[in-house]
Scaffold this motif. Structure first.
Motif, PDB file in Angstrom:
ATOM      1  N   GLU A 286       0.817  -1.211   0.000  1.00 47.90           N
ATOM      2  CA  GLU A 286       0.000   0.000   0.000  1.00 47.90           C
ATOM      3  C   GLU A 286       0.856   1.269   0.000  1.00 47.90           C
ATOM      4  O   GLU A 286       0.330   2.374  -0.173  1.00 47.90           O
ATOM      5  N   LYS A 287       2.175   1.122   0.208  1.00 48.09           N
ATOM      6  CA  LYS A 287       3.029   2.305   0.363  1.00 48.09           C
ATOM      7  C   LYS A 287       4.306   2.159  -0.462  1.00 48.09           C
ATOM      8  O   LYS A 287       5.108   1.257  -0.217  1.00 48.09           O
ATOM      9  N   PHE A 288       4.475   3.035  -1.430  1.00 45.30           N
ATOM     10  CA  PHE A 288       5.691   3.057  -2.246  1.00 45.30           C
ATOM     11  C   PHE A 288       6.254   4.474  -2.271  1.00 45.30           C
ATOM     12  O   PHE A 288       5.480   5.454  -2.361  1.00 45.30           O
ATOM     13  N   ASN A 289       7.552   4.592  -2.176  1.00 46.10           N
ATOM     14  CA  ASN A 289       8.218   5.883  -2.329  1.00 46.10           C
ATOM     15  C   ASN A 289       8.412   6.125  -3.822  1.00 46.10           C
ATOM     16  O   ASN A 289       9.371   5.643  -4.420  1.00 46.10           O
ATOM     17  N   MET A 290       7.507   6.884  -4.425  1.00 42.78           N
ATOM     18  CA  MET A 290       7.516   7.073  -5.871  1.00 42.78           C
ATOM     19  C   MET A 290       8.579   8.060  -6.333  1.00 42.78           C
ATOM     20  O   MET A 290       8.706   8.331  -7.529  1.00 42.78           O
ATOM     21  N   SER A 291       9.352   8.604  -5.401  1.00 42.27           N
ATOM     22  CA  SER A 291      10.457   9.488  -5.775  1.00 42.27           C
ATOM     23  C   SER A 291      11.789   8.743  -5.870  1.00 42.27           C
ATOM     24  O   SER A 291      12.814   9.334  -6.202  1.00 42.27           O
TER      25      SER A 291
ATOM     26  N   THR B 122       0.594  -2.776  -9.465  1.00 45.55           N
ATOM     27  CA  THR B 122       1.239  -3.335  -8.273  1.00 45.55           C
ATOM     28  C   THR B 122       1.284  -4.847  -8.404  1.00 45.55           C
ATOM     29  O   THR B 122       0.312  -5.474  -8.832  1.00 45.55           O
ATOM     30  N   ILE B 123       2.415  -5.428  -8.027  1.00 46.76           N
ATOM     31  CA  ILE B 123       2.585  -6.867  -8.203  1.00 46.76           C
ATOM     32  C   ILE B 123       3.483  -7.424  -7.104  1.00 46.76           C
ATOM     33  O   ILE B 123       4.312  -6.708  -6.534  1.00 46.76           O
ATOM     34  N   GLY B 124       3.291  -8.704  -6.806  1.00 46.47           N
ATOM     35  CA  GLY B 124       4.145  -9.403  -5.855  1.00 46.47           C
ATOM     36  C   GLY B 124       4.332 -10.835  -6.310  1.00 46.47           C
ATOM     37  O   GLY B 124       3.638 -11.308  -7.212  1.00 46.47           O
ATOM     38  N   ALA B 125       5.250 -11.530  -5.687  1.00 43.26           N
ATOM     39  CA  ALA B 125       5.414 -12.957  -5.968  1.00 43.26           C
ATOM     40  C   ALA B 125       4.276 -13.703  -5.283  1.00 43.26           C
ATOM     41  O   ALA B 125       3.946 -13.418  -4.130  1.00 43.26           O
ATOM     42  N   ARG B 126       3.683 -14.646  -5.987  1.00 39.92           N
ATOM     43  CA  ARG B 126       2.572 -15.409  -5.409  1.00 39.92           C
ATOM     44  C   ARG B 126       3.035 -16.220  -4.200  1.00 39.92           C
ATOM     45  O   ARG B 126       2.412 -16.207  -3.144  1.00 39.92           O
TER      46      ARG B 126
END
Length: 351
Positions: A60-65, A102-106
């Motif tokens: 839910e939280k990414f540092n987009m900078s 947004t993606i993650g490893a299953r």
């Protein structure tokens, strides 16, 4: 193999412009043999330009900078190199700073837990995606070692739903103090008798198939109340992240996962893909001791019982359609998941 993974891609269509074709972006995140994250994507139509990759422990939280890496979109692959095999990573992909995913490893690699995986990244019929890091499914947690306890801690699990029967829990209780453990026992039938019949050579492959089919019928006929209690826990956002489990995380857990995804409006084709994926995440070699001294008939029977066979889930779905008319009616009448409750769960679990 590539084609099989493509079918499990997270996929979303995004609008480019009023006069442009809507492109589809399909992506998947895998772990290689040494734990690095390999991220692959395809775009249709083909997009040229720059992909930026952002990484976070929290989906839910990414540092987009602060991008963690760059790639040419046409390359279709990039790797996030890490020696961290404890903390789980999620990724935000930016395509030309216009389109995001947004993606993650299953899979969540562990030493002692079978079939532990994230239920994020599935799209429902309206194009909404299930959130990463909210719901996990697995096999039994009664053998957690020190490192796997840390891995579960890092998932932030607040609620564990244990679907095992009382005798299973007595044999291997969950010793994890950091979550609320809710025991909702779903019987596996006369498993002890089945084990004895196998070892004594009295259960062949066909008998094992009938045994498993009967178990899935009982999910509907005898255990709907239990599954309804489990689904009720998904209505409260304070319970998340939630992990639900049984012995191998494929039968009772598989049926609950199917009903949860159905409540979210996920297509049945995707639900079945999630169900049979247990075959990729259960390490049968760990269970080889069960069969090494048995006859070939017994080994075939054990293979049936240890396999997520799509026909088993189909038997349950056929029973649902016969008794209730549709899976939606079963959700509302059999599992007490009204439209209002479904909307509440969707608000929590869908992007």
């Amino acid at each position: 193999m590539i084609g099989r993974f493509i079918s499990l891609f997270a996929s979303v269509s995004m609008l480019i412009g009023c006069n442009s074709r809507i492109p589809e972006i399909r992506s998947i995140c895998l772990r290689d043999d040494i734990g690095n994250y390999v991220i692959k994507w395809e775009t249709d139509p083909e997009i040229e330009g720059l992909l930026k990759m952002y990484v976070s422990d929290d989906p839910e939280k990414f540092n987009m900078s602060n991008p963690a890496g760059y790639a040419n979109i046409k390359d279709g692959v990039t790797t996030y190199i890490t020696n961290d095999n404890i903390t789980r990573k999620y990724f935000r992909l930016s395509f030309n700073d216009k389109y995001y995913q947004t993606i993650g490893a299953r899979s969540v690699p562990t030493d002692s837990v079978q079939n532990l995986r994230d239920m994020g990244g599935y799209f429902n019929r309206q194009g909404n995606m299930t959130k990463w890091g909210k719901v996990f499914r697995s096999g039994q947690l009664g053998s957690l070692g020190e490192w796997d306890t840390i891995r579960i801690n890092n998932l932030g699990i607040k609620t564990i739903i244990d679907l095992r029967a009382d005798e299973e829990i007595k044999k291997e209780p969950i010793k994890y103090p950091h979550a609320n453990i809710v025991h909702i026992p779903v019987s596996t039938g006369r498993m002890k008798d089945a084990s004895a019949r196998i070892t004594e050579g009295r259960m062949r492959k066909g008998d094992a198939l009938l045994y498993m089919q009967d178990q899935y019928l009982q999910f509907v006929t005898d255990n709907s109340e239990q599954f309804a209690k489990a689904l009720e826990l998904f209505e409260n956002k304070e319970n998340y992240p939630i992990l639900f489990s049984c012995s191998l995380g494929k039968d009772r857990t598989g049926f609950l996962a199917a009903m949860l995804l159905a409540a979210l409006g996920v297509p049945m084709e995707t639900i079945k893909q999630d169900y049979v994926a247990s075959n990729d995440y259960i390490n049968i070699s760990h269970l080889a001791y069960l069969a090494k001294d048995l006859s070939s008939d017994a080994q075939e029977s054990i293979t049936v019982i240890l396999t997520a066979n799509e026909s088993f889930l189909d038997i349950a779905l056929q029973k649902i359609n016969k008794e209730y008319g549709s899976i939606d009616k079963y959700l509302s009448k059999g599992l007490n998941i009204t439209e209002n409750k479904r909307d509440k769960i969707k608000d929590i679990l869908l992007y």
